[in-house]
Design a protein around this motif. Sequence first.
Motif, PDB file in Angstrom:
ATOM      1  N   ASP A 122       0.816  -1.216   0.000  1.00  0.00           N
ATOM      2  CA  ASP A 122       0.000   0.000   0.000  1.00  0.00           C
ATOM      3  C   ASP A 122       0.851   1.269   0.000  1.00  0.00           C
ATOM      4  OD1 ASP A 122      -2.248  -1.517  -0.075  1.00  0.00           O
ATOM      5  OD2 ASP A 122      -2.755  -1.286   2.049  1.00  0.00           O
ATOM      6  N   GLY A 123       2.152   1.118   0.187  1.00  0.00           N
ATOM      7  CA  GLY A 123       3.038   2.273   0.162  1.00  0.00           C
ATOM      8  C   GLY A 123       4.408   1.904   0.695  1.00  0.00           C
ATOM      9  N   ILE A 124       5.325   2.865   0.668  1.00  0.00           N
ATOM     10  CA  ILE A 124       6.721   2.605   1.024  1.00  0.00           C
ATOM     11  C   ILE A 124       7.228   3.671   1.995  1.00  0.00           C
ATOM     12  CG2 ILE A 124       9.088   2.506   0.121  1.00  0.00           C
ATOM     13  CD1 ILE A 124       7.844   1.476  -2.528  1.00  0.00           C
ATOM     14  N   ILE A 125       7.894   3.209   3.049  1.00  0.00           N
ATOM     15  CA  ILE A 125       8.611   4.078   3.980  1.00  0.00           C
ATOM     16  C   ILE A 125      10.085   3.731   3.827  1.00  0.00           C
ATOM     17  CG2 ILE A 125       9.038   4.610   6.409  1.00  0.00           C
ATOM     18  CD1 ILE A 125       6.111   3.935   6.970  1.00  0.00           C
ATOM     19  N   ALA A 126      10.944   4.731   3.663  1.00  0.00           N
ATOM     20  CA  ALA A 126      12.343   4.419   3.371  1.00  0.00           C
ATOM     21  C   ALA A 126      13.314   5.430   3.956  1.00  0.00           C
ATOM     22  CB  ALA A 126      12.558   4.332   1.862  1.00  0.00           C
ATOM     23  N   SER A 127      14.520   4.953   4.206  1.00  0.00           N
ATOM     24  CA  SER A 127      15.675   5.794   4.516  1.00  0.00           C
ATOM     25  C   SER A 127      16.707   5.482   3.444  1.00  0.00           C
ATOM     26  CB  SER A 127      16.226   5.463   5.911  1.00  0.00           C
ATOM     27  OG  SER A 127      17.259   6.352   6.268  1.00  0.00           O
ATOM     28  N   ILE A 128      17.093   6.479   2.672  1.00  0.00           N
ATOM     29  CA  ILE A 128      17.894   6.234   1.474  1.00  0.00           C
ATOM     30  C   ILE A 128      19.303   5.760   1.826  1.00  0.00           C
ATOM     31  CG2 ILE A 128      16.581   7.922   0.152  1.00  0.00           C
ATOM     32  CD1 ILE A 128      18.883   9.850   0.412  1.00  0.00           C
ATOM     33  N   SER A 129      19.902   5.019   0.913  1.00  0.00           N
ATOM     34  CA  SER A 129      21.262   4.535   1.119  1.00  0.00           C
ATOM     35  C   SER A 129      22.250   5.688   0.972  1.00  0.00           C
ATOM     36  CB  SER A 129      21.598   3.428   0.115  1.00  0.00           C
ATOM     37  OG  SER A 129      21.951   3.976  -1.136  1.00  0.00           O
ATOM     38  N   LYS A 130      23.451   5.508   1.516  1.00  0.00           N
ATOM     39  CA  LYS A 130      24.472   6.541   1.420  1.00  0.00           C
ATOM     40  C   LYS A 130      24.867   6.815  -0.029  1.00  0.00           C
ATOM     41  CE  LYS A 130      26.801   6.000   5.900  1.00  0.00           C
ATOM     42  NZ  LYS A 130      28.071   5.637   6.564  1.00  0.00           N
ATOM     43  N   ASN A 131      24.713   5.812  -0.887  1.00  0.00           N
ATOM     44  CA  ASN A 131      25.175   5.933  -2.268  1.00  0.00           C
ATOM     45  C   ASN A 131      24.074   6.282  -3.254  1.00  0.00           C
ATOM     46  OD1 ASN A 131      27.926   5.134  -1.626  1.00  0.00           O
ATOM     47  ND2 ASN A 131      27.088   3.095  -1.264  1.00  0.00           N
TER      48      ASN A 131
END
Length: 359
Positions: A122-131
């Motif tokens: 139903d959706g996405i929660i994210a913390s982006i990668s360093k790269n």
Amino acid sequence: MVNKSKVTINDIAKAVNVTAATVSRALNNNPRISEATRKAVQKAAKELNYQPNNIAAALRHGKSHLIGVIVPRADRAFFSSVIRGIEEIANEINYKVIICQTYEDLEKEAQTIETLVNARVDGIIASISKNTIDFSHYQSAIDKGFPVVLFDRTSDQVTVNQVVIDDYYGAYEITKHLIDQGSKSIAYLTSPIKINIYKDRLRGYMDCLADHNIDYDERLVVESNLQLQDGRQSMEKLLSGQRTPDAVFSASDYGIMGALQVLKERGIRIPEDIALAGFGNEPFTSFTDPTLTTVDQLSITMGRVTAELFFDQLKGSKKKHHEPHKTMLKPGIIVRQSSLKKGLNQENSPISEEYKELP
């Protein structure tokens, strides 16, 4: 004999001698179905090893009650605590969380988002990668109508709701604390990665020096990936440089832990000779000798706030126009033995040994 790997509701219906529609209602706890029929259907489903097709159900009902949570590494205390906060909110409304790790790899991050989209979360929660320098995979999910919320590591290159702590404030206040303890030559361990959190922490450090009439010295700023070994190497570099610091502040607790190891091996007193402070409030910071001063990132609170924002967005996802905004949490400073050159005066110090959210 029924092929258990391909059991359908029709197979259950035959076993219980009811219609497929009745089986579907019973499996979804429809109040129109009697308790006896519901139990009979559930018993047959278990015996036949029935596995519901969640993707098909999501397509039919428009909701899968699944959300994808993407983190760089789930074995880090910060990210595991954020996940806990997210799950606390999700579980209250019967949502399940799919946890995915990118291991700081852009390609894996893009593949993960594609997989979650195909799984009809139903959706996405994210913390982006360093790269992560290309955000087209996030934009693709957004363009397909999937709500996306970023936390902690975010970027202004993708227009979504964000939840962060005030990294600038945390870095400024902990630098000020080191200055208040008498330090005048404060080294800083930072990351070369140009994501917001590291840029804001560097600004906080630099501005605090300027506000206290201390010249910024690039010789005291060391870039690395801020892991344990990086902290060791950075400390060795500082000790062999032209100017030895009387305090070291790291944008990561892992970096400052490496620095602490080197100083102890060399017999350099902490904090009398060199004071130390980190960022993150990792669990090990309260068990080191001496214990480490650090910035508390409010990880569980961040997880709960992020989940609440996500579900608010999900409720309003039918609106044509959505104005994303950034929610900023004020971090706390935890002062411990590693930075207390003057000792702690409970009456006069604005910071206590226990957690305190500064005004």
